[in-house]
Motif scaffolding. Structure first.
Motif, PDB file in Angstrom:
ATOM      1  N   PHE A  46      34.965  63.080  52.869  1.00 30.40           N
ATOM      2  CA  PHE A  46      33.752  62.587  52.220  1.00 30.40           C
ATOM      3  C   PHE A  46      34.067  62.106  50.804  1.00 30.40           C
ATOM      4  O   PHE A  46      33.645  61.020  50.375  1.00 30.40           O
ATOM      5  CB  PHE A  46      32.686  63.676  52.194  1.00 30.40           C
ATOM      6  N   LEU A  47      34.831  62.905  50.061  1.00 30.67           N
ATOM      7  CA  LEU A  47      35.170  62.564  48.678  1.00 30.67           C
ATOM      8  C   LEU A  47      36.123  61.372  48.617  1.00 30.67           C
ATOM      9  O   LEU A  47      36.014  60.520  47.725  1.00 30.67           O
ATOM     10  CB  LEU A  47      35.779  63.767  47.974  1.00 30.67           C
ATOM     11  N   ALA A  48      37.063  61.289  49.572  1.00 26.49           N
ATOM     12  CA  ALA A  48      37.956  60.129  49.613  1.00 26.49           C
ATOM     13  C   ALA A  48      37.166  58.856  49.898  1.00 26.49           C
ATOM     14  O   ALA A  48      37.421  57.803  49.305  1.00 26.49           O
ATOM     15  CB  ALA A  48      39.034  60.336  50.675  1.00 26.49           C
ATOM     16  N   GLY A  49      36.196  58.953  50.813  1.00 19.04           N
ATOM     17  CA  GLY A  49      35.343  57.797  51.091  1.00 19.04           C
ATOM     18  C   GLY A  49      34.506  57.407  49.885  1.00 19.04           C
ATOM     19  O   GLY A  49      34.325  56.225  49.594  1.00 19.04           O
ATOM     20  N   ALA A  50      33.991  58.422  49.175  1.00 20.37           N
ATOM     21  CA  ALA A  50      33.225  58.141  47.955  1.00 20.37           C
ATOM     22  C   ALA A  50      34.088  57.415  46.929  1.00 20.37           C
ATOM     23  O   ALA A  50      33.643  56.462  46.283  1.00 20.37           O
ATOM     24  CB  ALA A  50      32.694  59.454  47.373  1.00 20.37           C
ATOM     25  N   ALA A  51      35.334  57.852  46.812  1.00 13.93           N
ATOM     26  CA  ALA A  51      36.251  57.199  45.874  1.00 13.93           C
ATOM     27  C   ALA A  51      36.503  55.751  46.278  1.00 13.93           C
ATOM     28  O   ALA A  51      36.493  54.853  45.429  1.00 13.93           O
ATOM     29  CB  ALA A  51      37.567  57.972  45.811  1.00 13.93           C
ATOM     30  N   TRP A  52      36.718  55.500  47.567  1.00 12.81           N
ATOM     31  CA  TRP A  52      36.967  54.133  48.024  1.00 12.81           C
ATOM     32  C   TRP A  52      35.727  53.249  47.816  1.00 12.81           C
ATOM     33  O   TRP A  52      35.837  52.080  47.452  1.00 12.81           O
ATOM     34  CB  TRP A  52      37.387  54.135  49.493  1.00 12.81           C
ATOM     35  N   GLY A  53      34.544  53.809  48.028  1.00  7.42           N
ATOM     36  CA  GLY A  53      33.325  53.056  47.756  1.00  7.42           C
ATOM     37  C   GLY A  53      33.234  52.653  46.299  1.00  7.42           C
ATOM     38  O   GLY A  53      32.891  51.500  45.971  1.00  7.42           O
ATOM     39  N   CYS A  54      33.550  53.573  45.405  1.00  8.73           N
ATOM     40  CA  CYS A  54      33.536  53.264  43.969  1.00  8.73           C
ATOM     41  C   CYS A  54      34.583  52.207  43.634  1.00  8.73           C
ATOM     42  O   CYS A  54      34.328  51.301  42.827  1.00  8.73           O
ATOM     43  CB  CYS A  54      33.789  54.529  43.159  1.00  8.73           C
ATOM     44  N   MET A  55      35.768  52.317  44.249  1.00  7.89           N
ATOM     45  CA  MET A  55      36.825  51.329  43.987  1.00  7.89           C
ATOM     46  C   MET A  55      36.403  49.944  44.424  1.00  7.89           C
ATOM     47  O   MET A  55      36.562  48.965  43.680  1.00  7.89           O
ATOM     48  CB  MET A  55      38.104  51.729  44.727  1.00  7.89           C
ATOM     49  N   LEU A  56      35.856  49.828  45.636  1.00  9.13           N
ATOM     50  CA  LEU A  56      35.545  48.506  46.169  1.00  9.13           C
ATOM     51  C   LEU A  56      34.361  47.878  45.457  1.00  9.13           C
ATOM     52  O   LEU A  56      34.379  46.680  45.125  1.00  9.13           O
ATOM     53  CB  LEU A  56      35.271  48.619  47.669  1.00  9.13           C
ATOM     54  N   MET A  57      33.310  48.655  45.213  1.00  7.55           N
ATOM     55  CA  MET A  57      32.160  48.126  44.496  1.00  7.55           C
ATOM     56  C   MET A  57      32.552  47.674  43.093  1.00  7.55           C
ATOM     57  O   MET A  57      32.210  46.572  42.650  1.00  7.55           O
ATOM     58  CB  MET A  57      31.068  49.193  44.421  1.00  7.55           C
ATOM     59  N   SER A  58      33.314  48.507  42.372  1.00  6.61           N
ATOM     60  CA  SER A  58      33.698  48.152  41.008  1.00  6.61           C
ATOM     61  C   SER A  58      34.728  47.024  41.002  1.00  6.61           C
ATOM     62  O   SER A  58      34.808  46.257  40.036  1.00  6.61           O
ATOM     63  CB  SER A  58      34.229  49.374  40.259  1.00  6.61           C
ATOM     64  N   ALA A  59      35.508  46.890  42.098  1.00 12.21           N
ATOM     65  CA  ALA A  59      36.454  45.779  42.183  1.00 12.21           C
ATOM     66  C   ALA A  59      35.710  44.448  42.246  1.00 12.21           C
ATOM     67  O   ALA A  59      36.122  43.468  41.610  1.00 12.21           O
ATOM     68  CB  ALA A  59      37.349  45.936  43.413  1.00 12.21           C
ATOM     69  N   ILE A  60      34.622  44.396  43.025  1.00 15.78           N
ATOM     70  CA  ILE A  60      33.818  43.168  43.082  1.00 15.78           C
ATOM     71  C   ILE A  60      33.207  42.875  41.716  1.00 15.78           C
ATOM     72  O   ILE A  60      33.234  41.737  41.232  1.00 15.78           O
ATOM     73  CB  ILE A  60      32.708  43.302  44.143  1.00 15.78           C
ATOM     74  N   SER A  61      32.671  43.892  41.072  1.00 18.53           N
ATOM     75  CA  SER A  61      32.084  43.715  39.740  1.00 18.53           C
ATOM     76  C   SER A  61      33.129  43.247  38.739  1.00 18.53           C
ATOM     77  O   SER A  61      32.887  42.335  37.940  1.00 18.53           O
ATOM     78  CB  SER A  61      31.452  45.023  39.262  1.00 18.53           C
ATOM     79  N   ALA A  62      34.318  43.888  38.765  1.00 15.25           N
ATOM     80  CA  ALA A  62      35.385  43.503  37.839  1.00 15.25           C
ATOM     81  C   ALA A  62      35.878  42.095  38.113  1.00 15.25           C
ATOM     82  O   ALA A  62      36.156  41.331  37.186  1.00 15.25           O
ATOM     83  CB  ALA A  62      36.541  44.502  37.943  1.00 15.25           C
ATOM     84  N   ALA A  63      35.973  41.726  39.400  1.00 14.95           N
ATOM     85  CA  ALA A  63      36.428  40.378  39.745  1.00 14.95           C
ATOM     86  C   ALA A  63      35.476  39.326  39.204  1.00 14.95           C
ATOM     87  O   ALA A  63      35.906  38.296  38.660  1.00 14.95           O
ATOM     88  CB  ALA A  63      36.560  40.249  41.263  1.00 14.95           C
ATOM     89  N   LEU A  64      34.179  39.564  39.330  1.00 13.49           N
ATOM     90  CA  LEU A  64      33.194  38.603  38.836  1.00 13.49           C
ATOM     91  C   LEU A  64      33.200  38.532  37.311  1.00 13.49           C
ATOM     92  O   LEU A  64      32.978  37.475  36.729  1.00 13.49           O
ATOM     93  CB  LEU A  64      31.804  38.975  39.356  1.00 13.49           C
ATOM     94  N   ALA A  65      33.468  39.683  36.663  1.00 11.76           N
ATOM     95  CA  ALA A  65      33.547  39.679  35.195  1.00 11.76           C
ATOM     96  C   ALA A  65      34.817  38.987  34.718  1.00 11.76           C
ATOM     97  O   ALA A  65      34.792  38.177  33.785  1.00 11.76           O
ATOM     98  CB  ALA A  65      33.500  41.118  34.671  1.00 11.76           C
ATOM     99  N   ILE A  66      35.938  39.275  35.373  1.00 12.60           N
ATOM    100  CA  ILE A  66      37.213  38.653  34.991  1.00 12.60           C
ATOM    101  C   ILE A  66      37.179  37.153  35.231  1.00 12.60           C
ATOM    102  O   ILE A  66      37.716  36.361  34.451  1.00 12.60           O
ATOM    103  CB  ILE A  66      38.376  39.303  35.771  1.00 12.60           C
ATOM    104  N   GLY A  67      36.525  36.756  36.322  1.00  8.93           N
ATOM    105  CA  GLY A  67      36.467  35.332  36.659  1.00  8.93           C
ATOM    106  C   GLY A  67      35.300  34.594  36.053  1.00  8.93           C
ATOM    107  O   GLY A  67      34.987  33.480  36.480  1.00  8.93           O
ATOM    108  N   ALA A  68      34.627  35.202  35.062  1.00  8.86           N
ATOM    109  CA  ALA A  68      33.410  34.610  34.505  1.00  8.86           C
ATOM    110  C   ALA A  68      33.683  33.419  33.607  1.00  8.86           C
ATOM    111  O   ALA A  68      33.038  33.239  32.580  1.00  8.86           O
ATOM    112  CB  ALA A  68      32.625  35.671  33.741  1.00  8.86           C
TER     113      ALA A  68
END
Length: 413
Positions: free
Chosen positions: A317-339
Motif C-alpha cells: 500500500f505504501l509503495a503504491g502511495a509512493a509511486w502515485g506521488c512520484m507519477l503525479m508530481s512528475a507530470i506537474s514537474a514536467a509541465l513546470a519545466i516545459g513552461a
C-alpha cells in the motif's frame, strides 16, 4: 462578467478538464490491458509462436518510447492555434481505434493474415501515443500553475483505477471472444478523444489571462537530469510491481488470491496523489518526487523483509502511495519545466521514460533473468536502488534550484 464569476467558471472548467483526462487515461489503459490479455490468442490465430508474444510487446514499448516524445513535440507546435490540438488528437485517435478494432477480425483470417496483424499493431502503437502526452500538455499551456498538481492527480486517477481493476479483468475476459471487448473499448476511447476539441476551447476561453505562445528552448541540465531520474523511477516501479510483487504475495497467499491482493498497490496510488498534490502546489514537483522515491524505497525494503501477509499488504500500500506521488508530481514537474513552449515535449519524455522502463522489464523477462538464481538478488534489490538513487538525485536538484532562486532574488533586490 465579474472577476469572481470568471474565477468560478475557470475553476469548474478546470475540474471538468481533469475529469476528462482521468476518463481518457482510464479507457486508454484498460484498452492496453485488453490488448495484453488477448494478444497471445490473436498471435496464435495467425501462427505466431507463444514465445514471440513478449517480443511483440517489446516492439510496442520501443515504439511508445519514440512516439510519445514525438507526439509531445507535435503538440507543442500545434497547440498555439486553439482547436488544432483537438483535431490532431481526434484524427490520430480515429486511426488508432480503427486499427485496434481490426486486430481480432484480421487475426481470425488465419496464418495468411500474420503480416496484416503486425502492421495493425505497429499503426496502433504509433497513433495511440497521441492520447498520452498531448492531452496532458493542455494543463501546462492553459492552466495556471497552482491548478496543475490537482489536475495531474485527477488525470493519473484514471491510470490508477485501470491498474487496480486489471488483475480482475485478466481473470474475467481471458476466455471470451476478443472482438466485442476490442470494439467496446475502441468506441468509448474514440468518443472520449473526440471530446478534446470542446475541452480545448473551454480551457482556452476560461483561462485568464491567456498565456502567450513561447518558442520552445532546448532542454538544459535540469530537464535532462529530471528525465534520467524518471527512467530510474520507472525501472524501479516495473521491477517491483510487475516482477516482484506476485512472488512476494505467494510467500503467504494462494495464486487465486492474487487478483484481490495486487490491487492494494493501486489503492495506495489513488489515495495518496490528492494530498500530495497540495504539497506539490507549495513546494514543487521535484521535491515530492524525490521524497516519494526515498519513501518508496523504504516501503520496498519492508515488503522484501515482510514476515507476514499483513505486513506485506501495508508495505505494498505504501509503495503504491509512493509511486502515485512520484507519477503525479512528475507530470506537474514536467509541465513546470516545459513552461516555455515545451510542455508537450517534456511530458512526452516522461511517458517515454515509462515505456523504456516497461521495455527493460520485458527484456529481463524475455532473457529469463527471473529464473536464474544468480540474478535473484539483483532483481529483488534493483527497485530499492532505482527509487533511492533517483529520489536522492531529484532532492539535490530541487535544493540547487531553491538556492539558485534565493541567490537570484538577493541579487535583484
Amino acid at each position: 462578467m465579474t472577476t469572481a464569476e470568471v474565477s468560478t467558471g475557470a475553476s469548474g472548467s478546470a475540474t471538468r478538464t481533469g475529469l476528462y483526462l482521468a476518463v481518457l487515461q482510464l479507457v486508454f489503459t484498460l484498452g492496453w490491458t485488453t490488448y495484453v490479455i488477448y494478444l497471445p490468442k490473436l498471435a496464435a490465430d495467425v501462427g505466431i509462436a507463444p514465445a514471440a508474444v513478449i517480443f511483440i510487446l517489446m516492439l510496442d514499448q520501443a515504439i511508445f518510447t519514440i512516439a510519445d516524445t514525438a507526439m509531445g513535440i507535435a503538440a507543442d507546435r500545434i497547440a498555439p492555434v486553439v482547436g488544432r490540438l483537438g483535431l490532431f488528437v481526434g484524427v490520430l485517435a480515429t486511426i488508432s481505434c480503427a486499427a485496434f478494432v481490426a486486430m481480432p477480425f484480421v487475426a481470425g483470417m488465419g496464418p495468411a493474415a500474420q503480416a496484416g496483424l503486425i502492421a495493425l499493431i505497429v499503426v496502433w502503437s504509433i497513433t495511440s501515443s497521441a492520447l498520452r502526452a498531448p492531452p496532458l500538455a493542455l494543463l501546462g499551456k492553459y492552466r495556471t500553475r497552482p491548478q496543475v498538481p490537482f489536475l495531474a492527480a485527477l488525470a493519473m486517477l484514471g491510470y490508477g483505477i485501470a491498474g487496480a481493476v486489471s488483475p480482475y479483468l485478466g481473470v474475467v475476459m481471458r476466455e471470451h471472444d476478443a472482438r466485442l471487448p476490442f470494439v467496446i473499448s475502441s468506441v468509448v476511447l474514440l468518443l472520449t478523444a473526440l471530446g478534446l476539441s470542446r475541452v480545448e476551447f473551454e480551457v482556452a476561453r476560461d483561462t485568464l489571462p491567456s498565456k502567450p505562445a513561447e518558442a520552445a528552448r532546448p532542454l538544459g541540465i535540469v530537464p535532462t537530469t529530471f528525465i534520467v531520474a524518471m527512467v530510474g523511477l520507472a525501472l524501479g516501479y516495473q521491477f517491483h510491481f510487475a516482477m516482484n510483487s506476485a512472488p512476494f504475495y505467494l510467500r503467504f497467499a494462494r495464486p487465486d488470491e492474487l487478483q484481490w491482493l495486487m490491487p492494494v498497490f493501486w489503492i495506495g496510488f489513488n489515495i495518496a496523489m490528492f494530498p500530495a498534490s497540495l504539497v506539490v502546489k507549495h513546494r514543487g514537483g521535484l521535491v515530492v518526487m524525490g521524497a516519494a522515491g526515498l519513501f518508496g524505497a523504504v516501503a520496498i525494503v519492508v515488503a522484501e523483509l515482510a514476515g507476514s501477509l499483513d505486513t506485506l499488504i501495508v508495505a505494498q500500500f505504501l509503495a503504491g502511495a509512493a509511486w502515485g506521488c512520484m507519477l503525479m508530481s512528475a507530470i506537474s514537474a514536467a509541465l513546470a519545466i516545459g513552461a516555455t513552449g515545451a510542455e508537450g515535449k517534456v511530458t512526452g519524455l516522461v511517458f517515454s521514460a515509462l515505456a523504456l522502463g516497461t521495455f527493460a522489464r520485458m527484456a529481463a523477462v524475455a532473457g529469463g533473468l527471473q529464473k536464474m538464481p544468480e540474478y535473484a538478488p539483483l532483481l529483488h534489490w534493483a527497485p530499492v536502488a532505482c527509487w533511492a538513487v533517483a529520489g536522492a538525485g531529484l532532492l539535490v536538484i530541487a535544493a540547487a534550484r531553491l538556492r539558485g532562486g534565493k541567490v537570484e532574488s538577493v541579487n535583484s533586490s
